[in-house]
Structures are given as C-alpha cells and as structure tokens.
Scaffold this motif. Structure first.
Motif, PDB file in Angstrom:
ATOM      1  N   ASN A  48     -13.878  59.122  28.748  1.00  0.00           N
ATOM      2  CA  ASN A  48     -13.065  60.230  28.947  1.00  0.00           C
ATOM      3  C   ASN A  48     -11.697  59.899  28.336  1.00  0.00           C
ATOM      4  OD1 ASN A  48     -12.630  58.118  31.122  1.00  0.00           O
ATOM      5  ND2 ASN A  48     -10.886  59.487  31.637  1.00  0.00           N
ATOM      6  N   LYS A  49     -10.767  61.012  28.282  1.00  0.00           N
ATOM      7  CA  LYS A  49      -9.451  60.796  27.703  1.00  0.00           C
ATOM      8  C   LYS A  49      -8.482  61.464  28.511  1.00  0.00           C
ATOM      9  CE  LYS A  49      -6.153  58.993  25.525  1.00  0.00           C
ATOM     10  NZ  LYS A  49      -5.372  59.189  26.863  1.00  0.00           N
ATOM     11  N   MET A  93     -13.619  71.295  24.806  1.00  0.00           N
ATOM     12  CA  MET A  93     -15.138  71.221  25.196  1.00  0.00           C
ATOM     13  C   MET A  93     -16.077  71.032  23.711  1.00  0.00           C
ATOM     14  SD  MET A  93     -17.637  71.336  27.396  1.00  0.00           S
ATOM     15  CE  MET A  93     -16.550  71.978  29.171  1.00  0.00           C
ATOM     16  N   ALA A  94     -15.616  71.974  22.570  1.00  0.00           N
ATOM     17  CA  ALA A  94     -16.242  71.879  21.413  1.00  0.00           C
ATOM     18  C   ALA A  94     -16.509  70.212  21.107  1.00  0.00           C
ATOM     19  CB  ALA A  94     -15.547  72.662  20.496  1.00  0.00           C
ATOM     20  N   ASP A 105      -7.666  65.767  31.956  1.00  0.00           N
ATOM     21  CA  ASP A 105      -8.590  64.840  31.634  1.00  0.00           C
ATOM     22  C   ASP A 105     -10.020  65.555  31.141  1.00  0.00           C
ATOM     23  OD1 ASP A 105      -9.700  62.341  31.432  1.00  0.00           O
ATOM     24  OD2 ASP A 105      -9.904  62.008  33.516  1.00  0.00           O
ATOM     25  N   ILE A 106     -10.376  64.999  30.123  1.00  0.00           N
ATOM     26  CA  ILE A 106     -11.597  65.412  29.380  1.00  0.00           C
ATOM     27  C   ILE A 106     -12.549  64.411  29.340  1.00  0.00           C
ATOM     28  CG2 ILE A 106     -10.385  67.165  28.253  1.00  0.00           C
ATOM     29  CD1 ILE A 106     -11.332  65.628  25.569  1.00  0.00           C
ATOM     30  N   GLY A 107     -13.845  64.552  29.508  1.00  0.00           N
ATOM     31  CA  GLY A 107     -14.961  63.437  29.377  1.00  0.00           C
ATOM     32  C   GLY A 107     -16.253  63.904  29.458  1.00  0.00           C
ATOM     33  N   ILE A 155     -17.096  67.474  30.886  1.00  0.00           N
ATOM     34  CA  ILE A 155     -16.209  68.186  31.844  1.00  0.00           C
ATOM     35  C   ILE A 155     -14.840  68.039  31.209  1.00  0.00           C
ATOM     36  CG2 ILE A 155     -15.973  65.999  32.910  1.00  0.00           C
ATOM     37  CD1 ILE A 155     -15.291  67.771  35.564  1.00  0.00           C
ATOM     38  N   VAL A 156     -14.056  69.296  31.370  1.00  0.00           N
ATOM     39  CA  VAL A 156     -12.614  69.338  30.877  1.00  0.00           C
ATOM     40  C   VAL A 156     -12.080  69.923  32.224  1.00  0.00           C
ATOM     41  CG1 VAL A 156     -11.081  70.690  29.553  1.00  0.00           C
ATOM     42  CG2 VAL A 156     -13.385  69.855  28.727  1.00  0.00           C
ATOM     43  N   VAL A 157     -10.859  69.312  32.359  1.00  0.00           N
ATOM     44  CA  VAL A 157      -9.751  70.002  33.273  1.00  0.00           C
ATOM     45  C   VAL A 157      -8.345  69.843  32.698  1.00  0.00           C
ATOM     46  CG1 VAL A 157      -8.642  69.954  35.645  1.00  0.00           C
ATOM     47  CG2 VAL A 157     -10.992  69.490  35.371  1.00  0.00           C
ATOM     48  N   LEU A 158      -7.871  70.964  32.386  1.00  0.00           N
ATOM     49  CA  LEU A 158      -6.542  71.193  31.910  1.00  0.00           C
ATOM     50  C   LEU A 158      -5.465  71.790  32.770  1.00  0.00           C
ATOM     51  CD1 LEU A 158      -7.216  71.938  27.909  1.00  0.00           C
ATOM     52  CD2 LEU A 158      -7.113  69.499  29.045  1.00  0.00           C
TER      53      LEU A 158
END
Length: 324
Positions: free
Chosen positions: A274-275, A231-232, A285-287, A298-301
């Motif tokens: 995103n990546k 997120m940072a 996925d983060i983006g 947005i971040v989902v791990l």
C-alpha cells in the motif's frame, strides 16, 4: 257398287293412317320434349348437388382450419402457460444473485468527501461509490512517480543529491520521504512527469507542486489524483506482478512502513502492498491486499476529514469488511 265401297274403305284407311301418323308424331314430340326436360332437370340437379357439395366441402375446410387454428392457439397458450410456470418455478428456485454491498458508513461519517473502490481479482467484481472526482492526492501521488522511474527503466544507480536513485525511490514509497521525493522531481522534471501521467491514461493525476511547498500551497497549487486513476494503477501492478517493472513496484509497496490504515486491522499473515497519503483534512490510502484466493485492490480517498484518527480507523474497518 262394289267399286264404290272399295274407294270408301280406302279413304277410311287413309284417314286412320293419317291419324295414326299424326298421333305418332305427337307422341314422339311429347316423348322427346319430356326426355329433354328430364335431362335438363337432371343436369340442374347435378349442378345444384355439385354446388352444395362444394359449399359443404368449403364449410368443412373452413371449420377444419378454424378448429386447427383454435387448437394451435390453445396449444400455444398451454405451452406458454407451462413455460411461464416452469420459468416462475425456476426463478423461484434460483433467484438472481444480489449485488455485494460493503458498509461504508464509517467512511462517510468521518469526511465530507469520500471516494472508494474495492476490486476482487478472483471474480472480476468491483464495488465502488462511483465518486471518481479529482481529489488532493497527498503522498499517494508518489506511486505514479515510482511508476515513471521503473517503466522508463531509469538507472537506479544514478546519483541524485549524493544518493542512488534506487534508494531515493525506496524511501519515497516505504517511508513517504518528502525530501527524497522532491529530489526525484527535480531530477526528472515536473513537466516530464505530468506528460507521462497523461500518456499513461492517468487523466486526473497532476503534479502542480513539490512536497510541502508552502509557497506553492499559498498560491492554490495542489497535487491531484482520482479513484479511477489509482485503481487502474493497482490493477496494472497486480495483473503484471510476475514481470518487471511491476514486480519491483509490488515489492517496494509491500515494504511499506506506514500501516495505520489499510493494513491496521487485518490478520498479521496477510501481505499488503500500500501507499498512504495525508494532509490537513485529507486521509488517503491505496493498496493491494494479497489474501490467499481472494486478493483485492482497495482505494480510499477522502477530503474534508472531520477526525484524522476516526478516518484512519474507518479505513481499517472498511478493509476488514472487504476481506472475504
């Protein structure tokens, strides 16, 4: 004979004169005593009257003070009641805004461990499950390698294994090319990258092996990151998107070819940078979702994924829910 009578009369007159003198003195004494007594009584009465007057004044003053205090207390009580009533009416008229909540049931149903966060840039709102634990990064760690290359202004024309560094970096991000990533790791050095991660404040991000290094995996080595670190990174890119090198990072991520998660259910006209990252049991996925006036990161791990397809759909659904 006449002479004897004269003496006798003279004695009588002297006696009466003496009597009158004594009576006069007695009368004067009585008058003086009476006057003194009356004066004393007048003084006593004056003192008594003054004392009584003082007591009356004191009592009146005390009563006035008590009345004033009572009036003040009553006034304060009335003001307090009015203020309380106004406050209550105001509170009823304008209730406190409720915290925004996103439905995360789809994410939680498809993995044993999930870390997610959504940050809205327009109003500095952050929604998260506050689960920023160290998580297997899979290919998401490639954005931190890209950040090292661009922040250190490495020459993109430098040849690495017969290809320009810039081309390797593009494929690493847009195609998640593992061979290109491993060539960059060999060129830069794993220790150098880890030192950069730490110095940049990405405290949970660690590179312990190259991509798909089965031998290192069998030894228990893994690459890690976290919700806070990713997120940072996204916030840094967006908030500096007009300047180099972050504008270049954003452009590379906007060219992402793998669109099975965050962008999968969004309208086609919404740009996403995103990546992704996936391993056995891992779907990440983060983006940055560049949605008009309401852009968000947005971040989902996830780890311990039950169904990869189910988790990818859940990430797509969650992103669509987050869209304002």
């Amino acid at each position: 004979m006449r002479k004897s009578n004269r003496k006798k009369q003279q004695k009588i007159r002297q006696r009466w004169a003496l009597i009158f003198g004594i009576l006069f003195l007695v009368t004067c004494f009585i008058t003086f005593s009476t006057m003194k007594l009356m004066k004393g009584r007048q003084v006593q009465r004056a003192v008594t009257a003054q004392s009584v007057k003082k007591e009356v004044v004191d009592e009146t003053s005390q009563t006035s003070q008590e009345t004033s205090e009572t009036s003040s207390v009553q006034s304060e009580s009335v003001e307090s009641t009015v203020e309380s009533t106004v406050s209550t009416e105001s509170s009823s008229a304008t209730p406190e805004p409720k915290a925004e909540i996103l439905d995360d049931s789809g994410l939680l149903a498809n993995a044993a461990q999930v870390s997610y966060g959504v940050y809205y840039f327009s109003d500095d709102a952050y929604i998260s499950n506050q689960n920023s634990i160290s998580t297997p990064s899979a290919s998401v760690i490639k954005v931190f390698i890209m950040s090292y290359i661009l922040e250190n202004n490495l020459d993109m024309q430098t040849m690495v294994n017969g290809e320009p560094l810039g081309e390797l970096t593009r494929r690493m991000i847009q195609n998640s090319d593992n061979s290109a990533t491993n060539a960059i790791i060999d060129q830069v050095g794993m220790d150098q990258l880890n030192s950069y991660f730490q110095s940049s404040g990405y405290m949970d991000t660690q590179l312990q092996r190259k991509m798909l290094d089965e031998q290192a995996i069998s030894m228990g080595k893994e690459n890690y990151t976290s919700l806070n670190d990713t997120m940072a990174f996204l916030k840094k890119v967006y908030q500096n998107k007009e300047t180099y090198p972050y504008a270049s990072m954003l452009e590379l991520m906007q060219g992402q070819q793998i669109r099975t998660k965050i962008p999968s259910k969004l309208p086609a006209d919404i740009s996403v940078a995103n990546k992704t990252g996936e391993l056995s049991g891992v779907e990440n996925d983060i983006g940055l979702v560049l949605a008009g006036d309401e852009p968000f990161a947005i971040v989902v791990l996830s780890n311990g994924v039950i169904s990869s397809e189910g988790m990818r759909n859940a990430i797509g659904d969650f992103t669509l829910i987050a869209l304002r």
